[in-house]
Write a protein that holds these residues in place. Sequence first.
Motif, PDB file in Angstrom:
ATOM      1  N   HIS A 157      69.240  39.785  44.896  1.00 10.27           N
ATOM      2  CA  HIS A 157      68.740  38.951  45.976  1.00 10.27           C
ATOM      3  C   HIS A 157      67.231  39.048  46.062  1.00 10.27           C
ATOM      4  CE1 HIS A 157      72.726  38.402  47.794  1.00 10.27           C
ATOM      5  NE2 HIS A 157      72.962  39.548  47.202  1.00 10.27           N
ATOM      6  N   GLY A 158      66.666  38.028  46.666  1.00 12.68           N
ATOM      7  CA  GLY A 158      65.267  38.011  47.091  1.00 12.68           C
ATOM      8  C   GLY A 158      64.268  38.709  46.191  1.00 12.68           C
ATOM      9  N   ASP A 159      63.735  39.803  46.694  1.00 13.33           N
ATOM     10  CA  ASP A 159      62.628  40.477  46.023  1.00 13.33           C
ATOM     11  C   ASP A 159      63.000  40.949  44.628  1.00 13.33           C
ATOM     12  OD1 ASP A 159      61.861  40.112  48.542  1.00 13.33           O
ATOM     13  OD2 ASP A 159      61.721  42.221  49.101  1.00 13.33           O
ATOM     14  N   TYR A 160      64.212  41.468  44.480  1.00 18.47           N
ATOM     15  CA  TYR A 160      64.623  41.996  43.180  1.00 18.47           C
ATOM     16  C   TYR A 160      64.636  40.873  42.148  1.00 18.47           C
ATOM     17  CZ  TYR A 160      66.039  45.780  46.185  1.00 18.47           C
ATOM     18  OH  TYR A 160      66.030  46.764  47.118  1.00 18.47           O
ATOM     19  N   LEU A 161      65.184  39.741  42.562  1.00 17.65           N
ATOM     20  CA  LEU A 161      65.228  38.595  41.660  1.00 17.65           C
ATOM     21  C   LEU A 161      63.810  38.169  41.278  1.00 17.65           C
ATOM     22  CD1 LEU A 161      67.068  36.506  40.351  1.00 17.65           C
ATOM     23  CD2 LEU A 161      66.657  35.065  42.316  1.00 17.65           C
ATOM     24  N   ALA A 162      62.918  38.151  42.268  1.00 19.20           N
ATOM     25  CA  ALA A 162      61.539  37.738  42.010  1.00 19.20           C
ATOM     26  C   ALA A 162      60.904  38.642  40.962  1.00 19.20           C
ATOM     27  CB  ALA A 162      60.731  37.771  43.308  1.00 19.20           C
ATOM     28  N   ILE A 163      61.149  39.957  41.085  1.00 17.56           N
ATOM     29  CA  ILE A 163      60.531  40.899  40.149  1.00 17.56           C
ATOM     30  C   ILE A 163      61.085  40.705  38.741  1.00 17.56           C
ATOM     31  CG2 ILE A 163      60.316  43.349  39.584  1.00 17.56           C
ATOM     32  CD1 ILE A 163      60.281  43.797  42.667  1.00 17.56           C
ATOM     33  N   VAL A 164      62.408  40.519  38.647  1.00 18.95           N
ATOM     34  CA  VAL A 164      62.999  40.344  37.328  1.00 18.95           C
ATOM     35  C   VAL A 164      62.476  39.072  36.664  1.00 18.95           C
ATOM     36  CG1 VAL A 164      65.140  39.945  36.085  1.00 18.95           C
ATOM     37  CG2 VAL A 164      65.066  41.634  37.889  1.00 18.95           C
ATOM     38  N   THR A 165      62.367  37.986  37.422  1.00 16.89           N
ATOM     39  CA  THR A 165      61.878  36.748  36.826  1.00 16.89           C
ATOM     40  C   THR A 165      60.411  36.886  36.425  1.00 16.89           C
ATOM     41  OG1 THR A 165      61.456  35.942  39.050  1.00 16.89           O
ATOM     42  CG2 THR A 165      63.482  35.216  37.990  1.00 16.89           C
ATOM     43  N   LEU A 166      59.652  37.605  37.247  1.00 17.40           N
ATOM     44  CA  LEU A 166      58.249  37.870  36.899  1.00 17.40           C
ATOM     45  C   LEU A 166      58.178  38.580  35.553  1.00 17.40           C
ATOM     46  CD1 LEU A 166      55.269  38.007  37.864  1.00 17.40           C
ATOM     47  CD2 LEU A 166      55.800  40.226  38.829  1.00 17.40           C
ATOM     48  N   GLY A 167      59.035  39.589  35.398  1.00 18.25           N
ATOM     49  CA  GLY A 167      59.079  40.322  34.140  1.00 18.25           C
ATOM     50  C   GLY A 167      59.465  39.424  32.983  1.00 18.25           C
ATOM     51  N   PHE A 168      60.428  38.555  33.210  1.00 16.05           N
ATOM     52  CA  PHE A 168      60.880  37.673  32.141  1.00 16.05           C
ATOM     53  C   PHE A 168      59.743  36.763  31.672  1.00 16.05           C
ATOM     54  CE2 PHE A 168      62.961  33.713  30.767  1.00 16.05           C
ATOM     55  CZ  PHE A 168      63.649  34.226  29.690  1.00 16.05           C
ATOM     56  N   GLY A 169      58.995  36.235  32.631  1.00 14.18           N
ATOM     57  CA  GLY A 169      57.865  35.377  32.275  1.00 14.18           C
ATOM     58  C   GLY A 169      56.870  36.109  31.391  1.00 14.18           C
ATOM     59  N   GLU A 170      56.599  37.358  31.740  1.00  7.70           N
ATOM     60  CA  GLU A 170      55.639  38.132  30.955  1.00  7.70           C
ATOM     61  C   GLU A 170      56.204  38.467  29.572  1.00  7.70           C
ATOM     62  OE1 GLU A 170      52.239  39.142  31.835  1.00  7.70           O
ATOM     63  OE2 GLU A 170      52.889  37.313  32.813  1.00  7.70           O
ATOM     64  N   ILE A 171      57.514  38.758  29.516  1.00  8.11           N
ATOM     65  CA  ILE A 171      58.122  39.093  28.224  1.00  8.11           C
ATOM     66  C   ILE A 171      57.955  37.935  27.249  1.00  8.11           C
ATOM     67  CG2 ILE A 171      60.322  39.460  27.034  1.00  8.11           C
ATOM     68  CD1 ILE A 171      61.184  41.104  29.457  1.00  8.11           C
ATOM     69  N   ILE A 172      58.245  36.726  27.720  1.00  7.89           N
ATOM     70  CA  ILE A 172      58.131  35.561  26.844  1.00  7.89           C
ATOM     71  C   ILE A 172      56.700  35.431  26.325  1.00  7.89           C
ATOM     72  CG2 ILE A 172      58.177  33.043  26.798  1.00  7.89           C
ATOM     73  CD1 ILE A 172      60.922  33.772  26.822  1.00  7.89           C
ATOM     74  N   ARG A 173      55.746  35.608  27.226  1.00  7.66           N
ATOM     75  CA  ARG A 173      54.351  35.453  26.815  1.00  7.66           C
ATOM     76  C   ARG A 173      53.967  36.543  25.803  1.00  7.66           C
ATOM     77  NH1 ARG A 173      49.449  37.229  28.325  1.00  7.66           N
ATOM     78  NH2 ARG A 173      50.346  38.613  29.888  1.00  7.66           N
ATOM     79  N   LEU A 174      54.433  37.761  26.072  1.00  6.54           N
ATOM     80  CA  LEU A 174      54.087  38.860  25.159  1.00  6.54           C
ATOM     81  C   LEU A 174      54.732  38.653  23.791  1.00  6.54           C
ATOM     82  CD1 LEU A 174      54.223  41.888  27.588  1.00  6.54           C
ATOM     83  CD2 LEU A 174      52.230  40.863  26.500  1.00  6.54           C
ATOM     84  N   VAL A 175      55.961  38.172  23.780  1.00  8.84           N
ATOM     85  CA  VAL A 175      56.612  37.913  22.497  1.00  8.84           C
ATOM     86  C   VAL A 175      55.825  36.857  21.726  1.00  8.84           C
ATOM     87  CG1 VAL A 175      58.653  36.886  21.427  1.00  8.84           C
ATOM     88  CG2 VAL A 175      58.922  38.621  23.190  1.00  8.84           C
ATOM     89  N   LEU A 176      55.436  35.791  22.425  1.00  6.37           N
ATOM     90  CA  LEU A 176      54.670  34.734  21.769  1.00  6.37           C
ATOM     91  C   LEU A 176      53.348  35.278  21.235  1.00  6.37           C
ATOM     92  CD1 LEU A 176      55.198  31.760  24.226  1.00  6.37           C
ATOM     93  CD2 LEU A 176      56.303  32.148  22.034  1.00  6.37           C
ATOM     94  N   ASN A 177      52.784  36.214  21.961  1.00  4.01           N
ATOM     95  CA  ASN A 177      51.497  36.768  21.560  1.00  4.01           C
ATOM     96  C   ASN A 177      51.605  37.713  20.363  1.00  4.01           C
ATOM     97  OD1 ASN A 177      48.825  36.543  22.199  1.00  4.01           O
ATOM     98  ND2 ASN A 177      49.121  37.222  24.307  1.00  4.01           N
ATOM     99  N   ASN A 178      52.722  38.463  20.305  1.00  9.79           N
ATOM    100  CA  ASN A 178      52.784  39.557  19.344  1.00  9.79           C
ATOM    101  C   ASN A 178      53.641  39.299  18.114  1.00  9.79           C
ATOM    102  OD1 ASN A 178      51.072  41.426  20.709  1.00  9.79           O
ATOM    103  ND2 ASN A 178      52.665  41.524  22.256  1.00  9.79           N
ATOM    104  N   TRP A 179      54.496  38.297  18.168  1.00  7.54           N
ATOM    105  CA  TRP A 179      55.339  38.027  17.014  1.00  7.54           C
ATOM    106  C   TRP A 179      54.553  37.111  16.081  1.00  7.54           C
ATOM    107  CZ3 TRP A 179      60.846  35.455  17.370  1.00  7.54           C
ATOM    108  CH2 TRP A 179      61.521  35.693  16.160  1.00  7.54           C
ATOM    109  N   THR A 180      53.507  37.669  15.508  1.00  8.52           N
ATOM    110  CA  THR A 180      52.521  36.829  14.814  1.00  8.52           C
ATOM    111  C   THR A 180      53.103  36.055  13.646  1.00  8.52           C
ATOM    112  OG1 THR A 180      51.559  39.010  14.737  1.00  8.52           O
ATOM    113  CG2 THR A 180      50.057  37.172  14.856  1.00  8.52           C
TER     114      THR A 180
END
Lengths: 293, 504
Positions: free
Chosen positions: B240-263
Motif C-alpha cells: 500500500h501507499g508509501d511502500y508501493l511508491a518506494i518500490v516503483t521508485l526503485g524500479f524506475g532507477e533499475i531500468i535506467r541503470l540497466v540501460l546505462n550499464n549494459w553497454t
Amino acid sequence: MTTPLPLLSVSSLMMQFGGILALNDVSFGVAPNSITALIGPNGAGKTTVFNCITGFYRATNGVITLYGREKDTNIGQIIGEKLSVVDFIQPKILLRKLYYKMFGGSHLAARSGVARTFQNIRLFKDMTSLENLLVAQHTQVNRNLLSGLFKTPSFNRAEQLALENAYHWLSVCGLADDANRLAGELPYGHQRRLEIARAMCTKPTLICLDEPAAGLNPNETEALSVLIHTLKNDYHVTVLLIEHDMGLVMSISDHVVVLDHGEVIAMGSPDSVKNDPAVISAYLGIEEEAANS
Amino acid sequence: MEKIHKPLDFILAFKGAFVASIIALLLFGPIMGLVLSGYDYQAELQRPLIAAVVVFVGRFLFSLLFQFAQHEPRLQWMLPRKTASVWVEGEQVESKQSVRLFSAMTAITVLTLTGQFWLSVAGGVVLYLLLSRLGKRKHQVMVALVVILGLLMPFFATKFWLTVLIAALIYVLLGLGLNIVVGFAGLLDLGFVAFYAVGAYGYGLGHEYLGLSFWAALPLGALMAACFGAILGFPVLRMHGDYLAIVTLGFGEIIRLVLNNWTEFTHGPNGVSAIPPPTLFGLEFSRIPKQGGTPFHEFFGISYDSSFRYIFIYLILFIIVSLMIAVVTRLRNMPIGRAWEALREDEIACRSLGINHVTVKLSAFSMGAMVGGLAGVFFAAYQGFINPSSFTFFESALILAIVVLGGLGSTVGVIIAAFILTILPETLRYLATELPKAIDSMSDYLPSFLHNTLSTLSDGLGDIGSYRVLIFGVCMVLMMIWRPRGLLPIQRRAYHLDKPGDAK
Ligand SMILES: Nc1ncnc2c1ncn2[C@@H]1O[C@H](COP(=O)(O)OP(=O)(O)O)[C@@H](O)[C@H]1O
Ligand SMILES: [Mg+2]
C-alpha cells in the motif's frame, strides 16, 4: 433450533492478535433463510467473527464452512492457508494452497456468497450511489475490454441489466431519489441503507450486517427492521447481524448468539437468551434498559 | 459563517509572519548570504535579511487577506478548498462565465502560436460567443472544434512551435497514462518513466537489432511496456501507499541503470542513434531515402521541406492522443474504470464486494504502462536519438506533477496541466529572446530610464529556462495549499433508466 444442515457453520474458531485472545473456541451455526443475531458487550469479538467469516482475518484455528447453493466453501482455505511441512509430500494439497496463496483472498469469500456491511461505513464516497451499486455488480457484468470500448450489444445489455438491478435495490432501500447523488453527501441513515443495498447487489446467500442500526433514530430503526424482514422473506437471503439495540434484536431475530470476552456464553431463541443469567450478568444494566423500552 | 463582522486578528498574522521570516532567514542565510568566489567566500548578510523582510511582509498581508476573505462571500474563491470538488453531471448545465472566458483565453494563446495575432483574437471571440449560445450540444461542438484546430495547427505553426507542441503532446500522453495509475486507481507510482524508457528503447533497439519500423514498434513497444507493468505489478501490488511508491521508485532507477550499464546491448550513455522517423505507407520524410523507400517530396513532386517530417509526426501523435483520450473517457464508464475508482476510494470495501484487488490494480498498472510505452515510441521517433539521461527521476516527478496539478483523475485537467508545464517554459524562453528586440525597437519613443529598466528586466528573463524546476516547485506548493484536489472539479456521470417503468 439448528436444522440438520446449516448455511454457515463456525466451529472452534480461535483468533489471536499477538498476546490478545480475541476469540476462543467459538462455535455456532446459521440456519438457512433465518435471521441470526450476534450480540455481546463492546470488545467481545463480534466484529472479529465477521472478519473471519468474510475472509478478512485468517483465523488462528477453527473451520468456517459455507454450504452454498452450488458447492461448499471452506473460508479458511480460499483466503490462503499457511504451508506446513507435511504439505510437501502431498503435491495436490500443496498446489491448492499455493494457488490460493497467489490468487485467493477475501474477494473469493464474497464471490462464494457472503456479503457484508461495516461497523464504520465504508462507501465509495466520491462516487454516486448508483455507481456504488454498479461496482458491487462488477463480477456479474461484461468486463471484456473491447466490447466495453466499442459498446457492443452484449455489453450494453449487461450494463442495462446492472442499472435496472441497481435502481431496483435503491427503491427497495428507499433511496430512489439519491441515485445520482454522491454517496459521501447522503445523510447518515441513507448511507447505512446504501451499504446494505450495495451488499445485496452482489447477490449473496448470506449477508452480514455489522451494527446496522448504530446512529439511527427510532423511525429509521423501524424502517431498518422492515427492510431486514424484506430481505429474508422476499429475497430469501440469510441474515447474520451484530446489533446493540436489544429491542430490534429481540423482535426480528430467530436465533441469538451471545459473545463475551471471545467466548460464546449463550445461544438460542431470543426469549431463552433474554432470561439467561450469564447473559444478564454480562450485560448488567443494558439488558434491563432494553426490556423497559 | 455566523460571525460576519469578526475583526481582523493582527496578532495572529504577526505571529505567522514572524515564524515565516525566521524560517526564511535560516533557509536563505547560507543560500543567498554566502557568495562564493574561487576558494573564498564573501558574507553578504543583507541579502537574506531583505529576503526575510519580503517574506515577513508577504506573509502578513496574505494572512490578513485570507482572514478578510473568510467573511466576504465574493472572495471565497481565494480560500483553500480542502474538500473534494466533485459534482454529478446534470447538476450544473450552464457553463460559468469564468469557464467561457478561460476557454477563450486558451484559444487565443494557442492560436497565437501560428503567429497571426488578429486571427487568434477573432478565434477566441468566436469561441466565447459559441460557448454562450450553445446549450446542450456544447460539449460535442467544443470537441469538434478542438480536433479541427489541432489537425490544422501544424500547417500554420512555425517549426519551433511545432516541436514544442509535439513535446507537449508526448507529455499529455504520459500524463494520461500516469493518471490511470495514480488518478484513477490511486496507486502512487514514482517510477513511471521506466515504461516511457521501455517504449523508447523498444523502438530504438528493435530498429537496430530487428529492423523494426515505427509502425511495428508502436504496438510492440506499448505491449512490451504493458508486460513490464504486469511483471513489476504482480509482486508489489499487495503493498500500500508509501511502500508501493518506494518500490516503483526503485524500479524506475533499475531500468535506467540497466540501460546505462549494459553497454554491449544498449550502448550505455552513448544511447541509440539514427532512429528513423515514421513513414507514410513507405514514403519517407527525409531528403535522401534512408529506409529504402521513396521520399515524400519526390513522390508528390514538391520541393523538400524539413518540417514535413514534424508535421507528419505531429499528426499521428495528435490522432493517437485523441484516441487515447476517447479510450480513457470510455474506460471511466466501464466496469474496469469504475473498479479502479472504487479501489482508490476504499480497497477493503472492494474486496468485500468480490473484486480481486490485485488483478484490478494490475490492470491499471499495465494499462498506464502501455500508454507510457506509446509515448516512449513517439519520443524515440521524434528525437531520433535516445540515451538514459532522458529517463531520470526528474522526468517521473514532472509527469507526476502534471497529474497532480491537473487534479487526480480529471482527464481535461491533466491535458491542461501537461500543456502548461511544457509550453510555459518554452513561451518564457521565446519571450526572453523576443522581448529585448521589441524593447530596442521602442527606444526612440521611451524615456531613457524606462528603457533601461525594461531592458534590464528583459535581460533577467534570459535565463528563465534555468528556473523551470523552481517554477514547477512554486506551482506545486501553491496548488497543494490552494486546490489540493486539482485545478478542475471532477465531473461524475449521472445514470438514468431509459424505461422508467422498470424502476419499481
Ligand atoms: N486487527 C486487530 N489487531 C489487534 N487486536 C484486534 C484487532 N481486531 C480486533 N482486535 C481486538 O479484538 C477484540 C475484539 O474486538 P471486536 O471484534 O472489534 O469487538 P466488538 O465485539 O466490539 O466488535 C478487541 O479487544 C480488539 O482490541
Ligand atoms: Mg464491532
